[in-house]
Design a protein around this motif. Structure first.
Motif, short mmCIF file in Angstrom:
data_model
loop_
_atom_site.label_atom_id
_atom_site.label_comp_id
_atom_site.label_asym_id
_atom_site.label_seq_id
_atom_site.Cartn_x
_atom_site.Cartn_y
_atom_site.Cartn_z
N ILE A 162 18.82 32.76 35.63
CA ILE A 162 19.03 31.56 36.46
C ILE A 162 18.56 30.31 35.71
CG2 ILE A 162 18.26 30.39 38.57
CD1 ILE A 162 18.15 33.15 39.91
N THR A 163 17.42 30.44 35.02
CA THR A 163 16.89 29.31 34.25
C THR A 163 17.83 28.92 33.11
OG1 THR A 163 14.64 30.04 34.77
CG2 THR A 163 14.89 28.46 32.99
N ASP A 164 18.36 29.95 32.42
CA ASP A 164 19.29 29.67 31.32
C ASP A 164 20.55 28.98 31.84
OD1 ASP A 164 17.52 30.85 29.59
OD2 ASP A 164 18.54 32.81 29.56
N THR A 165 21.02 29.43 32.99
CA THR A 165 22.21 28.81 33.59
C THR A 165 21.93 27.35 33.94
OG1 THR A 165 22.88 30.93 34.52
CG2 THR A 165 23.88 28.97 35.47
N LYS A 166 20.73 27.12 34.47
CA LYS A 166 20.34 25.75 34.82
C LYS A 166 20.31 24.87 33.57
CE LYS A 166 16.04 24.86 35.38
NZ LYS A 166 14.64 24.78 35.88
N LEU A 167 19.75 25.39 32.48
CA LEU A 167 19.67 24.61 31.24
C LEU A 167 21.05 24.36 30.66
CD1 LEU A 167 16.57 26.33 29.56
CD2 LEU A 167 16.67 24.05 30.62
N ALA A 168 21.92 25.38 30.74
CA ALA A 168 23.27 25.22 30.21
C ALA A 168 24.03 24.14 30.97
CB ALA A 168 24.02 26.55 30.28
N VAL A 169 23.89 24.15 32.27
CA VAL A 169 24.55 23.13 33.10
C VAL A 169 24.00 21.76 32.77
CG1 VAL A 169 24.86 22.29 35.46
CG2 VAL A 169 25.12 24.73 34.96
N ALA A 170 22.68 21.68 32.59
CA ALA A 170 22.06 20.39 32.26
C ALA A 170 22.56 19.86 30.93
CB ALA A 170 20.54 20.55 32.25
N LYS A 172 25.42 20.54 29.46
CA LYS A 172 26.82 20.12 29.61
C LYS A 172 26.90 18.73 30.22
CE LYS A 172 29.13 24.60 29.94
NZ LYS A 172 29.93 25.50 30.81
N GLN A 173 26.05 18.50 31.21
CA GLN A 173 26.05 17.19 31.85
C GLN A 173 25.60 16.11 30.88
OE1 GLN A 173 23.59 17.79 35.29
NE2 GLN A 173 25.29 18.51 36.56
N ILE A 174 24.59 16.44 30.05
CA ILE A 174 24.09 15.47 29.07
C ILE A 174 25.17 15.18 28.03
CG2 ILE A 174 22.44 15.14 27.19
CD1 ILE A 174 20.41 16.74 28.90
N ASP A 175 25.82 16.25 27.53
CA ASP A 175 26.88 16.07 26.53
C ASP A 175 28.02 15.23 27.10
OD1 ASP A 175 25.44 17.55 24.75
OD2 ASP A 175 26.54 19.43 25.12
N LYS A 176 28.33 15.46 28.36
CA LYS A 176 29.42 14.71 28.98
C LYS A 176 29.06 13.23 29.09
CE LYS A 176 32.39 14.70 33.06
NZ LYS A 176 32.68 15.34 34.37
#
Length: 204
Positions: A162-170, A172-176
Motif C-alpha cells: 500500500i505504501t509503495d502504491t502511495k509513493l508511485a501515485v505521488a 506520477k503526480q509530481i512528474d505530471k
C-alpha cells in the motif's frame, strides 16, 4: 176536564223546560263523547311516547355500552402502543448488540482487497511513522477500545505494498506537474527547438 189558561201556560212552560234540558243533555253527551275521544287519543299518544321513551332508553343504554367499549378499546390501543414502543426499544437495543458483535469490515472478500477506509487508515499510520509490521496490530488494538473486532488486518507485506502504491501515485503526480511546468517554460521550449534543429541538420 177543561184546562184553565194558567194550567196551559204551566204545561207549555214545563215542555219548554224539558226541551232545554234535553238539549243540554245532548250537548253534554256530545261533549262527553268528544272528551272521551280526546282521552283515547291522548292515551294512545302517551302509549306511543312511552314506547319511544323506552326505545330511547334502550338507545341510551346501547350508547353507554358502546362508549364503555370504545373507552376499553382506547385503553387497549394505548396499552398496545406502549408494548409496541417497548418492543421497538428492545429491538433497537438488540440490533445495537448485534451490530456491536459484528466484525468491522476492513477486508472485502469479493474484491480480494482492503476497503478504501482501511487503506486510508494504513496510509495515515505510516505517515505517523508506525512500522509496517505494527500497523495491523495497531488497528486491532484501537478497535478493541470501541468494542469492535476487525474481520482482517493488513500484514506487513500488505502495508508495504500500500505504501509503495502511495509513493508511485505521488511520483506520477509530481512528474505530471513538473512536465506541465516545463512545457510552459520559454527556455524549455527554446532548448527543444534547438535539439529539433540539430536533429534535422544531422539527417540532411
Amino acid at each position: 176536564m177543561v184546562q184553565t189558561k194558567k194550567q196551559r201556560t204551566e204545561i207549555l212552560k214545563k215542555d219548554s223546560e224539558i226541551k232545554r234540558v234535553n238539549v243540554k243533555a245532548e250537548t253534554l253527551k256530545e261533549k262527553k263523547t268528544k272528551f272521551y275521544k280526546m282521552y283515547l287519543s291522548e292515551r294512545q299518544k302517551n302509549k306511543q311516547m312511552m314506547k319511544r321513551r323506552k326505545s330511547d332508553d334502550i338507545k341510551v343504554e346501547n350508547m353507554k355500552a358502546k362508549l364503555t367499549s370504545i373507552e376499553s378499546t382506547e385503553e387497549q390501543i394505548k396499552d398496545l402502543k406502549s408494548k409496541l414502543q417497548d418492543a421497538e426499544t428492545n429491538e433497537g437495543y438488540l440490533q445495537n448488540l448485534l451490530d456491536d458483535s459484528k466484525p468491522l469490515k476492513l477486508y472485502d472478500k469479493d474484491s480480494n482487497s482492503y476497503t478504501t477506509d482501511a487503506v486510508q487508515c494504513v496510509m495515515n499510520l505510516t505517515n505517523l511513522k508506525v512500522p509496517s509490521e505494527k500497523v495491523g496490530e495497531g488497528i486491532r488494538e484501537v478497535l478493541i477500545l470501541g468494542n469492535k473486532t476487525p474481520n482482517a488486518v493488513p500484514s506487513a507485506t500488505t502495508v508495504n505494498r500500500i505504501t509503495d502504491t502511495k509513493l508511485a501515485v505521488a511520483h506520477k503526480q509530481i512528474d505530471k506537474v513538473v512536465g506541465t511546468k516545463k512545457e510552459h517554460n520559454p527556455l524549455h521550449r527554446r532548448d527543444q527547438e534547438i535539439r529539433e534543429s540539430n536533429s534535422d541538420l544531422h539527417r540532411n
